[in-house]
Design an enzyme around this catalytic site. Structure first.
Site, PDB file in Angstrom:
ATOM      1  N   ASP A 211       0.845  -1.188   0.000  1.00 10.01           N
ATOM      2  CA  ASP A 211       0.000   0.000   0.000  1.00 10.01           C
ATOM      3  C   ASP A 211       0.885   1.244   0.000  1.00 10.01           C
ATOM      4  O   ASP A 211       2.116   1.137  -0.033  1.00 10.01           O
ATOM      5  CB  ASP A 211      -0.968  -0.007   1.197  1.00 10.01           C
ATOM      6  CG  ASP A 211      -2.320   0.593   0.827  1.00 10.01           C
ATOM      7  OD1 ASP A 211      -2.339   1.740   0.345  1.00 10.01           O
ATOM      8  OD2 ASP A 211      -3.348  -0.085   1.009  1.00 10.01           O
TER       9      ASP A 211
ATOM     10  N   HIS B 180      -2.682   3.133  -4.791  1.00 10.13           N
ATOM     11  CA  HIS B 180      -2.133   2.698  -3.498  1.00 10.13           C
ATOM     12  C   HIS B 180      -0.712   2.157  -3.672  1.00 10.13           C
ATOM     13  O   HIS B 180      -0.368   1.103  -3.132  1.00 10.13           O
ATOM     14  CB  HIS B 180      -3.047   1.650  -2.844  1.00 10.13           C
ATOM     15  CG  HIS B 180      -4.316   2.245  -2.280  1.00 10.13           C
ATOM     16  ND1 HIS B 180      -4.316   3.152  -1.248  1.00 10.13           N
ATOM     17  CD2 HIS B 180      -5.624   2.063  -2.612  1.00 10.13           C
ATOM     18  CE1 HIS B 180      -5.568   3.504  -0.952  1.00 10.13           C
ATOM     19  NE2 HIS B 180      -6.377   2.869  -1.771  1.00 10.13           N
TER      20      HIS B 180
ATOM     21  N   GLU C  47      -9.660   2.712  -5.632  1.00 12.42           N
ATOM     22  CA  GLU C  47      -9.240   4.071  -5.297  1.00 12.42           C
ATOM     23  C   GLU C  47      -8.007   4.523  -6.086  1.00 12.42           C
ATOM     24  O   GLU C  47      -7.011   4.937  -5.512  1.00 12.42           O
ATOM     25  CB  GLU C  47      -8.968   4.157  -3.781  1.00 12.42           C
ATOM     26  CG  GLU C  47     -10.213   3.841  -2.962  1.00 12.42           C
ATOM     27  CD  GLU C  47      -9.982   3.887  -1.459  1.00 12.42           C
ATOM     28  OE1 GLU C  47     -10.847   4.426  -0.758  1.00 12.42           O
ATOM     29  OE2 GLU C  47      -8.941   3.372  -0.978  1.00 12.42           O
TER      30      GLU C  47
END
Ligand code: ACM
Ligand code: ZN
Length: 340
Positions: free
Chosen positions: A43, A116, A180
């Site tokens: 991440d 990410h 995202e």
């Protein structure tokens, strides 16, 4: 037992947990007849798995310079000034895979792309659209800098990483994230725009699907199947993909109606990083409000599906994101009893 897939997830990026705790986590989930451990390994805030081909993932991407103190919405922001590093060696990963196998638990590793990815970009800035410099994230959120989808080096990196990941994990599924991913860098990047033109992609969502399909091709070569968060539906779904529906149940419904398998992980019902009681009486958490009663009453098969479509709902999974979960005791406090 209604479902073949009964999962529990752990984010070891926002906070890193020792191997001994990962094993304990597997013990406890197995005791509750859960059979899949989703290990969220990369991440923005840290890259947690050794990849021998890319040593800076160990020396650079596994570290962040310091960490946000308090909630991300607090002003002013405060940081702890403490550098934090951590990753699992391949030897340790093999140990955990075997430990889980003996308990009839399959591990699904997650390697996040195209978003990410700040920790990886900090180690290899040439894989981002701007070339950096980047810094492994010290706070929580969604960041604009993502892997460049126009740079062939990015896909060389993804292939090298997935080759090693596929060799480590004997299970069928590899999770490639996909959630995202802001598109602002791609919109401004000549390489990404050129890729869209040469591949005949009409927008950046289709560019994300192109990215996921390139990852899918690597997994297929190893006889593996791809899982992605529901955003991977947005520019057209990769042909063999299974969807993890997290922004509600709509992604799972769309996947099942299109003949794809889905795993239900809606934040509203199974995000165990949410408060489980009155926030005033609880340790700091990301937000939300998810009581034991609500988790217990969750029905994984959406009423919108007919019997044939419902067969594509493999099962459900609860997710434990650890932005605010700094210790293993706190992980257990959030996970149980709701995971039961
Ligand atoms: C997610 O919670 N961003 C999958
Ligand atoms: Zn780019």
């Amino acid at each position: 037992p209604r479902f073949a897939y009964r999962g529990l997830h752990l984010d070891v990026c926002r906070h890193f947990f020792p191997l001994s705790f990962v094993k304990k986590y597997i013990d406890v989930l197995a005791a509750h007849k859960l059979n899949t451990f989703h290990w969220h390994l990369t991440d923005d805030q840290g890259w947690r798995i050794e990849i021998k081909k890319f040593p800076k993932l160990q020396s650079v991407a596994s570290c962040r310079n310091e960490t946000l103190v308090g909630h991300y919405s607090d002003t002013p922001e405060r940081y702890d000034g403490v550098k934090e590093c951590g990753y699992y060696t391949q030897k340790e990963v093999k140990e955990v895979v075997e430990y889980a196998r003996k308990r009839f638990v399959t591990i699904i590793p997650e390697i996040e792309m195209p978003g990410h990815a700040l920790a990886a970009l900090t180690a290899y800035p040439e894989l981002g659209c701007t070339g950096g410099p980047y810094e492994t994230a010290k706070k929580w959120g969604v960041f604009d800098d993502v892997f460049c989808a126009g740079n062939d080096e990015t896909f060389n990196f993804i292939e090298g990483v997935l080759d090693e990941v596929c060799a480590l994990f004997p299970g069928t599924y590899i999770h490639v994230g996909g959630d995202e991913c802001p598109k602002v860098r791609w919109e401004a990047c000549p390489k990404c725009q050129k890729r869209m033109k040469t591949e005949g992609l009409k927008d950046e969502h289709e560019l994300q699907s192109y990215f996921v399909r390139r990852a899918e091709a690597v997994l297929t070569k190893h006889g593996k199947k791809l899982i992605g968060w529901d955003e991977i539906l947005e520019g057209g779904i990769a042909s063999s993909a299974t969807i993890m529906s997290w922004r509600g149940i709509e992604g799972g419904i769309a996947a099942a109606k299109a003949g794809h398998d889905a795993i239900m992980t809606p934040s509203s019902d199974v995000y165990l990083d949410y408060y489980q009681s009155d926030p005033a009486t609880e340790p700091l958490a990301i937000g939300g409000y998810l009581t034991l009663e609500k988790v217990y009453s969750y029905e994984p098969v959406p009423a919108e599906l007919n019997a044939e479509e419902a067969k594509h709902i493999l099962g459900a999974q609860a997710n434990v994101w650890t932005e605010y979960i700094t210790t293993s005791d706190y992980v257990e406090y959030m996970a149980y009893p709701r995971a039961c």
